[in-house]
Each structure stands twice: as structure tokens, then as C-alpha cells.
Scaffold this motif. Structure first.
Motif, PDB file in Angstrom:
ATOM      1  N   PHE A  81       0.886  -1.178   0.000  1.00 16.81           N
ATOM      2  CA  PHE A  81       0.000   0.000   0.000  1.00 16.81           C
ATOM      3  C   PHE A  81       0.918   1.221   0.000  1.00 16.81           C
ATOM      4  O   PHE A  81       1.708   1.405   0.931  1.00 16.81           O
ATOM      5  CB  PHE A  81      -0.896  -0.040   1.250  1.00 16.81           C
ATOM      6  CG  PHE A  81      -2.114   0.863   1.212  1.00 16.81           C
ATOM      7  CD1 PHE A  81      -2.276   1.828   0.230  1.00 16.81           C
ATOM      8  CD2 PHE A  81      -3.102   0.748   2.176  1.00 16.81           C
ATOM      9  CE1 PHE A  81      -3.395   2.649   0.203  1.00 16.81           C
ATOM     10  CE2 PHE A  81      -4.229   1.556   2.168  1.00 16.81           C
ATOM     11  CZ  PHE A  81      -4.370   2.505   1.175  1.00 16.81           C
ATOM     12  N   HIS A 115      -0.009   7.227   1.847  1.00  9.61           N
ATOM     13  CA  HIS A 115      -1.330   7.876   1.797  1.00  9.61           C
ATOM     14  C   HIS A 115      -1.719   8.353   3.192  1.00  9.61           C
ATOM     15  O   HIS A 115      -1.095   7.968   4.185  1.00  9.61           O
ATOM     16  CB  HIS A 115      -2.390   6.886   1.285  1.00  9.61           C
ATOM     17  CG  HIS A 115      -2.627   5.745   2.230  1.00  9.61           C
ATOM     18  ND1 HIS A 115      -1.765   4.671   2.343  1.00  9.61           N
ATOM     19  CD2 HIS A 115      -3.602   5.525   3.156  1.00  9.61           C
ATOM     20  CE1 HIS A 115      -2.197   3.840   3.273  1.00  9.61           C
ATOM     21  NE2 HIS A 115      -3.310   4.343   3.794  1.00  9.61           N
ATOM     22  N   ASP A 165      -5.391   8.791   5.651  1.00 14.05           N
ATOM     23  CA  ASP A 165      -6.673   8.087   5.685  1.00 14.05           C
ATOM     24  C   ASP A 165      -7.880   9.011   5.751  1.00 14.05           C
ATOM     25  O   ASP A 165      -9.003   8.525   5.892  1.00 14.05           O
ATOM     26  CB  ASP A 165      -6.720   7.142   6.904  1.00 14.05           C
ATOM     27  CG  ASP A 165      -5.744   5.977   6.761  1.00 14.05           C
ATOM     28  OD1 ASP A 165      -5.495   5.545   5.615  1.00 14.05           O
ATOM     29  OD2 ASP A 165      -5.229   5.516   7.790  1.00 14.05           O
ATOM     30  N   HIS A 174       1.333   7.421   5.698  1.00 17.49           N
ATOM     31  CA  HIS A 174       1.848   6.088   6.042  1.00 17.49           C
ATOM     32  C   HIS A 174       1.789   5.182   4.822  1.00 17.49           C
ATOM     33  O   HIS A 174       1.059   5.462   3.864  1.00 17.49           O
ATOM     34  CB  HIS A 174       1.074   5.491   7.221  1.00 17.49           C
ATOM     35  CG  HIS A 174      -0.411   5.421   7.007  1.00 17.49           C
ATOM     36  ND1 HIS A 174      -1.231   6.521   7.110  1.00 17.49           N
ATOM     37  CD2 HIS A 174      -1.220   4.393   6.678  1.00 17.49           C
ATOM     38  CE1 HIS A 174      -2.476   6.174   6.868  1.00 17.49           C
ATOM     39  NE2 HIS A 174      -2.500   4.878   6.587  1.00 17.49           N
TER      40      HIS A 174
HETATM   41 FE   LIG Z   1      -4.104   3.912   5.721  1.00 15.07          FE
END
Ligand SMILES: [Fe+2]
Ligand SMILES: O=C(O)CCC(=O)C(=O)O
Length: 343
Positions: free
Chosen positions: A260, A263, A265, A317
Motif C-alpha cells: 500500500f 497515503h 486516511d 503512512h
Molecule cells: Fe491507511
């Protein structure tokens, strides 16, 4: 440049503007984790500005990893004429004819100048567009290893809480995942203000999610979060959590390059109410998959089996690629009643 508008140490304003990226837009909050040089200019048609741009864009210091260069053009002709082109991964240009970015940074109409932004997205330096300042900025960027060494010692503002879920419960959750259909996990984009759109982009996020629909398992997970995580958030961050969402089991599989990208959240309308992210590892027989906070430093964290990493949803993160096996995790988000009213 209006030097009284912003000063070194101030947070660099965030904005989303048209840009020479494949999607045609770029949210500057995503630029964290490296140095970013913004070069404001009225038009790339000016011979001296064209030369300066070429000089800057050609400097290998802008490798996209430790440094990025963003030209900020106030001339709509720069886009139409194709004078500005991205040189990925380190060089992109904002198309700022509406002066959105210039306005945020206090650059007057027709103004030009340099703003250096640090990996935490704070103003590091502001300079006029003069050969001597350009030399100084480039020389600073070439000596970044020293600056980044300091950054490496910085503690991460995340809680690591071992022992939140018992091994037997972790095992049940993994078994549940394999007994259900899972879906490719999406990310949100916001093509226009107020309209959040889920899209899949497996280069950026490769993970399969399965919604927990078994009421007994949901209750067990909620119970542990309420009794073992919520009080710690109250103690360390003085925030009273009263809402929980996204009860899922997720799987990052090495076979799918599970990962991932960096980004936050809570940056689109649909997610703006989120306050804390919880990442509970359900197993430990995998490699890679570490959680990192790129704007703070390069360290990667792997919670032990049943342990939780808890952090603010507004911190950048990322999850490193899983290189062996599968990493299973429960990933709820926490917020409060005022947040729920806005959601
Ligand atoms: Fe996240
Ligand atoms: O896998 C993790 O630990 C973090 C997941 C995450 O950042 C997210 O789902 O937004």
C-alpha cells in the motif's frame, strides 16, 4: 516573493491542483517524505525562465526519492503549447493559471521565486529567483544525507500495543478470511470537491479485503478495541473514541506484490471524519509488509502477532511490499460522535 506571508518553519500549505501527472491532478500532501522544491514563475516562455527550468530539471538531485521539483506556472499557454512536460519521477509542473498555489504561498501576480519544503511539509527556505540562491538550494539538496540522518533519529508518533488479540482469535479471523469471498481493496479519489470515488490501482495498493459479517467475531474484535486500544488513545492522545468502523480482515499476499503506497486516511470527503487508524497483525509468518511513516522517517514497523499499531489518520503512512507469505490484518478506523455526525 512575499517573505512575510510564509517563513521557514511554517507548515507548507496543502492544495490539490492541475499538474503534469498521468491523472492530470496532484495533491501536494502526497509529496511528503522527501524535499520538494517549488519554482514559481509567470511563464516558461521567458528565455531566462526556460533556461532556469532546464537547469533545475536536469539536475540529478531531483530523483523523486529524496527530492522532487515542481514548477508552478501562472501561464495557461505553458500547458497549451506543451512547453512544460513532466520528467518523472522527480520533476512535475503545476498548471496554476488560476493562481491557486501562488495565492496559498503569497506569490504576487507576475512573481517568481523558490520555496523549499521539507519532508514533513514545512517551509525549509524561501528565495528569490537569483543564480546565487539557486546555487545555494542545489548545494543544500546535494548534501541531504546529513539532513536526513537527523530525521532518522526522530521518534514516530504511533502507539505500538502488543497483545491486543489473542493468538486463537487471530487464527479464527484468518480462517474466516479463507472461508469468505474477498475483494480487491480500493482507494478513494476525489475527482471534484465533495465527490469521493473508490478506484482500484494495484500498483499503489494491492490487498484483498473481506468484510467481517459474523456478529460473534465482530463483537469479540470490538470488545478488544474498546477495552485495550480506546483507553490507550485516551491516555496518550487525549481523544475519546466512541465510534468504530471498517471491520475487515485484509490480506497482503507476496504472490500479488501485496503493498500500500504512501497515503493519509482522511483526505477525501468520505473519510474526513476518521481520527485514528488501527492496524492489528494477525500472523507473523511473512516477510516485508512493514508499516512506515515516510514524512517522519524511513523506519518500518511490524507489530507482533495480535499486536496493534495505532496512529493518527492524518499522518502519511505506507505498507512495504510483502516479499514472502501473506500478511493478514484487521484495520478498523476510530472516531467520535461529532465525526459520525459529519460522516
Ligand atoms: Fe491507511
Ligand atoms: O496494513 C496496514 O497496516 C495499514 C493499512 C492502511 O493504511 C489502510 O487501510 O488505510
Amino acid at each position: 516573493m512575499n517573505r512575510r506571508f510564509l517563513a521557514p518553519g511554517d507548515p507548507a500549505p496543502w492544495f490539490t491542483q492541475r499538474c503534469t501527472t498521468p491523472s492530470g491532478r496532484y495533491s501536494f500532501d502526497m509529496a511528503a517524505g522527501r524535499y520538494n522544491l517549488l519554482y514559481f514563475f509567470p511563464s516558461a516562455a521567458g528565455a531566462d525562465i526556460g533556461e532556469r527550468l532546464e537547469h533545475l530539471a536536469g539536475d540529478p538531485v531531483f530523483d523523486g526519492v529524496r527530492c522532487q521539483l515542481f514548477g508552478v506556472s501562472a501561464d495557461s499557454d505553458d500547458e497549451l503549447s506543451g512547453r512544460l512536460h513532466a520528467q518523472p519521477p522527480g520533476v512535475r509542473h503545476f498548471l496554476d493559471a488560476d493562481r491557486l498555489v501562488a495565492g496559498h504561498y503569497g506569490v504576487p501576480a507576475g512573481g517568481r521565486g523558490l520555496v523549499l519544503v521539507d519532508p514533513m511539509l514545512r517551509i525549509a527556505a524561501i528565495a528569490d529567483d537569483e543564480p546565487s540562491s539557486v546555487r545555494q538550494v542545489l548545494s543544500f539538496l546535494r548534501h541531504l544525507p546529513d539532513a536526513l540522518a537527523v530525521q532518522r533519529q526522530v521518534p514516530t508518533p504511533a502507539l505500538m500495543l502488543p497483545g491486543v488479540l489473542e493468538p486463537a482469535l487471530c487464527e479464527m479471523l484468518i480462517r474466516y478470511f479463507h472461508g469468505q469471498a474477498s475483494v480487491q481493496s480500493a482507494i478513494f479519489t476525489e475527482p471534484e470537491p465533495g465527490r469521493s470515488l473508490p478506484v482500484t490501482d494495484i500498483g499503489f495498493k494491492s490487498r484483498r479485503d473481506c468484510v467481517l459479517r459474523d456478529p460473534a467475531l465482530v463483537a469479540q474484535l470490538q470488545h478488544r478495541v474498546i477495552h485495550r486500544i480506546v483507553p490507550e488513545i485516551s491516555k496518550y492522545f487525549q481523544f475519546q473514541v466512541t465510534r468504530m468502523e471498517r471491520m475487515i480482515v485484509a490480506c497482503y499476499d507476496a504472490a500479488d506484490h501485496g503493498c500500500f503506497g504512501p497515503h493519509r486516511d482522511n483526505t477525501v470527503t468520505a473519510t474526513a471524519h476518521r481520527r485514528f487508524a488501527v492496524s492489528i497483525n494477525l500472523n507473523d509468518d511473512f516477510e516485508g509488509g512493514g508499516l512506515s511513516f515516510p514524512e517522519i522517517g524511513p523506519a518500518r514497523y511490524t507489530a507482533p502477532l495480535g499486536g496493534a499499531t495505532v496512529f493518527s489518520c492524518s499522518v502519511l503512512h505506507a505498507v512495504a511490499p510483502v516479499t514472502r507469505g501473506c500478511r493478514y490484518a484487521c484495520l478498523p478506523f476510530l472516531h467520535d460522535a461529532p465525526g459520525a455526525a459529519r460522516a
